[in-house]
Design an enzyme around this catalytic site. Structure first.
Site, PDB file in Angstrom:
ATOM      1  CG  HIS A 217      -1.801  -1.134   1.375  1.00 56.42           C
ATOM      2  ND1 HIS A 217      -1.510  -2.200   2.200  1.00 56.42           N
ATOM      3  CD2 HIS A 217      -2.975  -1.440   0.780  1.00 56.42           C
ATOM      4  CE1 HIS A 217      -2.470  -3.096   2.119  1.00 56.42           C
ATOM      5  NE2 HIS A 217      -3.369  -2.659   1.265  1.00 56.42           N
ATOM      6  N   GLY A 402     -13.083   7.561   4.108  1.00 52.44           N
ATOM      7  CA  GLY A 402     -13.703   6.437   4.799  1.00 52.44           C
ATOM      8  C   GLY A 402     -14.734   6.882   5.813  1.00 52.44           C
ATOM      9  N   GLY A 484      -9.095  -3.544  19.076  1.00 49.28           N
ATOM     10  CA  GLY A 484      -8.059  -2.846  18.325  1.00 49.28           C
ATOM     11  C   GLY A 484      -6.680  -2.933  18.932  1.00 49.28           C
ATOM     12  NE  ARG A 541      -2.234   0.800   5.726  1.00 52.71           N
ATOM     13  CZ  ARG A 541      -3.235   0.609   4.873  1.00 52.71           C
ATOM     14  NH1 ARG A 541      -3.560   1.544   4.012  1.00 52.71           N
ATOM     15  NH2 ARG A 541      -3.906  -0.519   4.886  1.00 52.71           N
ATOM     16  CG  ASP A 554      -4.862   9.366  15.444  1.00 55.71           C
ATOM     17  OD1 ASP A 554      -4.186   8.717  14.632  1.00 55.71           O
ATOM     18  OD2 ASP A 554      -6.020   9.055  15.785  1.00 55.71           O
TER      19      ASP A 554
END
Length: 583
Positions: A217, A402, A484, A541, A554
Site C-alpha cells: 500500500h 472512509g 483494536g 499503518r 491523530d
C-alpha cells in the site's frame, strides 16, 4: 495510472461483478464477496479469505476447488466489514467450522476478529489467522506486527488442502500457523499506484531509485537505493531472506523450499523472468533444493511498479499440501475431479433486514439518536478533506473518505430503521453495521464497535438514564481497546474516547445532567485530540512513519472529537431544575 473506470466510487463493485461473470464456472457473487460455484465436501472446514479490493488475484482469484471456499472483499484497499465476512462465512459453512485467513493489517484484524466472535455466538466454530510474512515491516522480535503480503498464498493453499482432506478445524489452523511461521517475503517498489479517479499516486519514489522493503500500500521500506541490475536485485532479495531462517531451519544448505516471485502490477512477466533467472541461480549457490517456483502476479497493487520474493520452507506435510490439486481462477495445481455447479437454491439468500420490537419510550429516544447521527454525518462530510489531509501526513490519506462513507451509510440506515419502528438500540446497531460495511478499514471497524456496543447497552425497552449512557460509553471504550489492541498513548482514537468516557462518568456522578456533562466531556475530548500531536504512533499503518507524525494530531482522534461536539449540539435545552428534556 488506472485508466479505465466509470464512477470511481463504484469501481470495486463493478470489478467484482465483472470478475464473477468472467469466471462463472468457478465462482458466484454473494453478499459480502464471492464463493465457490461448485459443490464442496460436506462436514469439512471452510476457508474464508479476504481483504481490500485492488490486489487481484488476491483475494477473489483464489476461490475454487482445493483453495478458498469464499473471499470477503472490502472496498479499494479497505478491509471487508465483519458483516460481510460473516455473510460469506455462513454461506460456505460446511458444518465443520470456518477458518478466517487474512493479511495482518489493523482494519482486517479488527473486522475478522469481530466476525469470529459473531460466528461463534451463532453456533459456528471459527478460528482465524493473520498472516505475517513481510520481514521488512517489523523485526524478528516483533514478528506479530509484520504485514501479510504474497506469502498469503502459501497459507491459503496449504490450509485449504488440509481442509479438503478432512482435517478438523484445530488441525487446519495448525497447518496455517505452521505455513505462516515458515514463510518469509521481501519486496521492492519503483513507483506508487494511482487509484481510480485519483490524479496522483499514493506515494512517489525518485527517478532511478527504489524502496527496498516497501509494502503493497506504499508502507515505507527499509531504505532507498539506486535501482540495481536484475541479477544484483535477485541477490539482494535472496540474501535478505536467508538472513532470517525460520525456527526449525538450522541452515539453508540442504533445505527444501518453494519460491514465489510476485509482480505488484507494472513489472511485467518478461522482467520477472529475468529476475527469476538470478534468483534461481542464487538459491542454487546456497545449496537450497527448490521444490517449486511460481513466477507471476499473486498479490498486486493496481499499477504499482514493484515485485516481491517469497520463500516458504517445506517439511513433508507442507510440501504435500502445496502440491495437492487446486482449481481457481488465478491458481491451478494438478488435476481436480470436476465438481457439479451449485444450483441457485443451494446458496441461501441473506435474510431480510428486520427490527426488534421496541417500547414507545425507546422509539422516542431512537428519534433523538437519528438526529444525532444526522448531525455527526454533516460534521464529518464538511470536514472530510481536512481529516484526509491530517491522515496523509503519516498514513495513506483515506481517513476522511472512509469516515464520510461510513457516516453517510450510518445516517441512511438509522433513518430507515427508525421509519420501520426500531428502538434506540436497534437504530444504533443498524447504523453500526452500515458504517462498518461502507467505511471499511480500521476506522470502519472501530465505529462499528462503538455504535454496536452503545446500541447493545441501551437496548429497546427503557429510556436510558444518564448513568446508563455513561456506562455504555465505558463499555465502548474498553471494547475498542480489546479489539483494536490500542492503549492510551498509542496515538489513536482511544486517546480521546477513554478520557471522554471517564469525564462523562465523573461529571454525571458529580450531579450534572447529561447535556452539561456531555459538554464538559466533549471539551476534554477536544483537548486530548490536540494533545495527540505530541505523541508518536505505536500501532497501525502510521507506526513506521512515527517521526513524521510528531507535531500533527491523530486523524481518528480529531474525527472523534469533531463527532462528540456535533452530537453535543443536538441536546435540548436544560430545565431550570437541571434535567434534560430528552434522554
Amino acid at each position: 495510472m488506472t485508466w479505465l473506470f466509470n464512477n470511481p466510487s463504484e469501481f470495486a463493485k463493478e470489478m467484482i461483478s465483472g470478475f464473477v461473470s468472467a469466471n462463472a464456472s468457478m465462482v458466484r457473487q454473494v453478499s459480502g464477496g464471492v464463493v465457490r460455484n461448485t459443490a464442496s465436501k460436506p462436514d469439512t472446514v471452510a476457508i474464508v479469505i479476504g481483504g481490500g479490493s485492488g490486489h487481484y488475484p488476491a483475494f477473489a482469484g483464489l476461490v475454487g476447488q482445493g483453495l478458498a471456499h469464499g473471499a470477503a472483499m472490502g472496498n479499494l484497499f479497505a478491509s471487508p466489514s465483519a458483516q460481510q465476512i460473516c455473510s460469506v462465512a455462513k454461506t460456505v459453512n460446511q458444518g465443520a467450522g470456518v477458518l478466517l485467513a487474512f493479511g495482518n493489517y489493523a482494519g482486517d484484524v479488527l473486522h475478522f476478529g469481530l466476525a469470529r466472535e459473531r460466528l461463534i455466538s451463532e453456533g459456528i466454530p471459527c478460528e482465524l489467522i493473520a498472516i505475517t510474512d513481510d520481514i521488512s515491516s517489523a523485526s524478528a522480535d516483533e514478528i506479530h506486527k509484520r504485514r501479510g503480503v504474497a506469502g498469503d498464498l502459501v497459507v491459503f493453499k496449504t490450509a485449504a488442502a488440509a481442509a479438503e482432506q478432512g482435517a478438523t478445524l484445530a488441525e487446519v489452523l495448525a497447518v496455517a500457523q505452521m505455513a505462516n511461521q515458515r514463510t518469509r517475503t521481501i519486496g521492492v517498489a519503483f513507483s506508487g499506484c494511482t487509484l481510480p479517479g485519483a490524479d496522483h499516486p499514493l506515494f512517489n519514489v525518485p527517478q532511478g531509485r527504489m524502496e527496498f522493503g516497501m509494502g503493497i500500500h506504499g508502507e515505507p521500506g527499509i531504505r532507498e537505493l539506486a535501482i540495481p541490475t536484475a541479477d544484483e536485485l535477485a541477490a539482494m532479495l535472496v540474501d535478505k531472506l536467508l538472513a532470517e531462517l525460520p525456527a526449525g531451519i538450522s541452515r539453508a544448505k540442504g533445505a527444501r523450499a518453494g519460491a514465489i516471485l510476485n509482480g505488484l502490477g507494472s513489472v511485467k512477466y518478461e522482467e520477472l523472468f529475468v529476475v527469476w533467472h538470478g534468483v534461481a541461480r542464487r538459491l542454487q549457490e546456497h545449496g537450497i533444493t527448490l521444490v517449486d517456483s511460481q513466477v507471476g502476479e499473486f498479490v498486486t497493487s493496481f499499477d504499482m511498479a514493484g515485485l516481491s520474493l517469497t520463500l516458504f520452507w517445506c517439511n513433508q506435510q507442507l510440501e504435500a499440501l502445496w502440491f495437492a490439486p487446486a482449481y481457481s481462477p488465478a491458481f491451478k495445481v494438478g488435476s481436480v475431479i470436476k465438481a457439479p455447479l451449485l444450483a441457485t437454491e443451494d446458496i441461501e439468500a441473506p435474510a431480510e433486514e428486520s427490527v426488534a420490537a421496541a417500547t414507545p419510550e425507546s422509539q422516542a429516544v431512537a428519534g433523538q439518536i437519528v438526529i444525532m447521527i444526522e448531525r455527526l454525518a454533516e460534521a464529518v462530510i464538511k470536514n472530510a478533506d481536512e481529516l484526509g489531509r491530517i491522515d496523509a501526513i503519516a498514513g495513506d490519506g483515506d481517513h476522511g473518505i472512509g469516515m464520510e462513507r461510513g457516516a453517510r451509510a450510518a445516517r441512511d440506515r438509522a433513518q430507515r430503521a427508525f421509519q420501520q419502528g426500531a428502538g434506540a438500540g436497534t437504530v444504533l446497531q443498524h447504523a453500526a453495521d452500515a458504517w462498518a460495511d461502507q467505511a471499511g478499514g480500521t476506522s470502519g471497524a472501530i465505529w462499528g464497535v462503538i455504535l454496536n456496543t452503545l446500541g447493545t447497552a441501551i437496548g429497546n425497552q427503557e429510556k436510558p438514564t444518564a448513568n446508563a449512557i455513561a456506562q455504555a460509553f465505558s463499555q465502548a471504550s474498553h471494547g475498542v481497546m480489546h479489539f483494536g489492541k490500542a492503549k492510551p498513548g498509542d496515538k489513536t482514537l482511544v486517546d480521546v474516547l477513554l478520557p471522554f468516557s471517564e469525564e462523562l462518568t465523573l461529571q454525571i456522578e458529580q450531579g450534572h445532567d447529561l447535556a452539561a456533562a456531555w459538554q464538559l466531556a466533549a471539551r476534554k475530548a477536544e483537548l486530548c485530540a490536540r494533545a495527540t500531536a505530541q505523541l508518536v504512533p505505536k500501532i497501525g499503518r502510521a507506526r513506521p512513519l512515527a517521526a513524521r507524525s510528531l507535531g500533527s494530531p491523530d486523524a481518528g482522534a480529531v474525527s472523534l472529537s469533531l463527532i462528540l461536539n456535533a452530537v453535543g449540539e443536538t441536546f435540548p435545552a436544560v430545565h431550570p431544575q437541571g434535567d434534560t428534556l430528552c434522554l
